[in-house]
Design a protein around this motif. Structure first.
Motif, PDB file in Angstrom:
ATOM      1  N   VAL A 276      79.319  37.982  42.206  1.00  0.00           N
ATOM      2  CA  VAL A 276      79.357  36.504  41.200  1.00  0.00           C
ATOM      3  C   VAL A 276      81.206  36.509  41.222  1.00  0.00           C
ATOM      4  O   VAL A 276      82.198  36.033  41.471  1.00  0.00           O
ATOM      5  CB  VAL A 276      79.457  36.348  40.019  1.00  0.00           C
ATOM      6  N   ALA A 277      82.265  37.426  40.809  1.00  0.00           N
ATOM      7  CA  ALA A 277      83.824  37.617  40.483  1.00  0.00           C
ATOM      8  C   ALA A 277      83.881  37.597  42.407  1.00  0.00           C
ATOM      9  O   ALA A 277      85.007  37.294  42.396  1.00  0.00           O
ATOM     10  CB  ALA A 277      83.557  39.451  40.522  1.00  0.00           C
ATOM     11  N   HIS A 278      83.494  37.560  42.942  1.00  0.00           N
ATOM     12  CA  HIS A 278      83.776  37.562  44.728  1.00  0.00           C
ATOM     13  C   HIS A 278      83.735  36.012  45.113  1.00  0.00           C
ATOM     14  O   HIS A 278      83.905  36.470  46.435  1.00  0.00           O
ATOM     15  CB  HIS A 278      83.167  38.947  45.696  1.00  0.00           C
TER      16      HIS A 278
ATOM     17  N   THR B 254      72.310  45.313  38.053  1.00  0.00           N
ATOM     18  CA  THR B 254      73.670  43.758  37.864  1.00  0.00           C
ATOM     19  C   THR B 254      74.961  44.526  38.039  1.00  0.00           C
ATOM     20  O   THR B 254      75.497  43.989  38.369  1.00  0.00           O
ATOM     21  CB  THR B 254      73.353  44.729  36.543  1.00  0.00           C
ATOM     22  N   LEU B 255      75.307  45.840  38.116  1.00  0.00           N
ATOM     23  CA  LEU B 255      76.434  45.981  38.969  1.00  0.00           C
ATOM     24  C   LEU B 255      76.752  44.777  40.326  1.00  0.00           C
ATOM     25  O   LEU B 255      78.090  44.421  40.194  1.00  0.00           O
ATOM     26  CB  LEU B 255      76.918  47.898  39.042  1.00  0.00           C
ATOM     27  N   THR B 256      75.931  45.582  40.701  1.00  0.00           N
ATOM     28  CA  THR B 256      76.041  44.802  42.307  1.00  0.00           C
ATOM     29  C   THR B 256      76.462  42.624  41.564  1.00  0.00           C
ATOM     30  O   THR B 256      77.030  41.871  42.831  1.00  0.00           O
ATOM     31  CB  THR B 256      74.960  45.019  42.624  1.00  0.00           C
ATOM     32  N   LEU B 257      74.819  42.444  41.319  1.00  0.00           N
ATOM     33  CA  LEU B 257      75.262  40.876  40.976  1.00  0.00           C
ATOM     34  C   LEU B 257      77.362  40.735  40.517  1.00  0.00           C
ATOM     35  O   LEU B 257      77.622  39.386  40.238  1.00  0.00           O
ATOM     36  CB  LEU B 257      74.543  40.649  40.437  1.00  0.00           C
ATOM     37  N   ARG B 258      76.630  41.400  39.272  1.00  0.00           N
ATOM     38  CA  ARG B 258      78.962  41.101  38.852  1.00  0.00           C
ATOM     39  C   ARG B 258      79.672  41.124  40.222  1.00  0.00           C
ATOM     40  O   ARG B 258      80.765  40.085  39.547  1.00  0.00           O
ATOM     41  CB  ARG B 258      79.064  41.946  37.668  1.00  0.00           C
ATOM     42  N   GLN B 259      79.787  41.978  40.626  1.00  0.00           N
ATOM     43  CA  GLN B 259      80.666  42.107  41.416  1.00  0.00           C
ATOM     44  C   GLN B 259      80.722  40.709  42.493  1.00  0.00           C
ATOM     45  O   GLN B 259      81.351  40.406  43.146  1.00  0.00           O
ATOM     46  CB  GLN B 259      80.543  43.637  42.091  1.00  0.00           C
TER      47      GLN B 259
ATOM     48  N   ARG C 128      70.414  49.100  36.647  1.00  0.00           N
ATOM     49  CA  ARG C 128      72.184  49.339  36.446  1.00  0.00           C
ATOM     50  C   ARG C 128      72.488  49.192  37.703  1.00  0.00           C
ATOM     51  O   ARG C 128      73.487  48.621  37.593  1.00  0.00           O
ATOM     52  CB  ARG C 128      72.243  51.136  36.511  1.00  0.00           C
TER      53      ARG C 128
END
Length: 130
Positions: free
Chosen positions: A106-108, A99-104, A96
């Motif tokens: 990529v978004a940055h 996943t949050l960390t990877l999404r952040q 969990r």
């Protein structure tokens, strides 16, 4: 026609104004000249364009573990806090938070990440499974 064009950007090193054309996920043209709009078009409004970020040393199993503050600010206390935390980490929680960390990331703008995992007598291979 290009898949995506970015207009009115500036280069990261020279701050020169540029327009970019992107096709099939690759930058095909960087120019100061005007270019026609692509299927999608973004007006960067003077925002900077730069290469993607690379995170060369990261621990996804440890991401977002900030519930217990290090009141002394010392490495010794940080090691003690983490030893207690990693005893209780489970695969579901690691996935969990990772996943949050990877999404952040990529978004940055981080597109490459080299991950490392703590393997020791306390955690053994449990953190690697996550």
């Amino acid at each position: 026609m290009m898949d995506l064009t970015i207009h009115n950007a500036v280069l990261d090193k020279t701050l020169a104004p540029v327009n970019l054309a992107i096709s099939a996920g690759r930058i095909t043209r960087i120019t100061a000249e005007d270019i026609p709009a692509g299927d999608q078009s973004i007006d960067a409004g003077g925002a900077m364009v730069s290469p993607a970020f690379v995170e060369s040393h990261f621990h996804l199993e440890n991401a977002l573990l900030w519930d217990t503050p290090n009141t002394s600010g010392t490495l010794r206390e940080a090691i003690q806090i983490y030893a207690g935390i990693k005893r209780a980490l489970d695969t579901e929680d690691i996935v969990r938070r990772a996943t949050l960390t990877l999404r952040q990331a990529v978004a940055h703008g981080t597109l490459w990440m080299r991950n490392h995992v703590d393997i020791d007598q306390v955690a053994q291979l449990r953190l690697l499974k996550g």
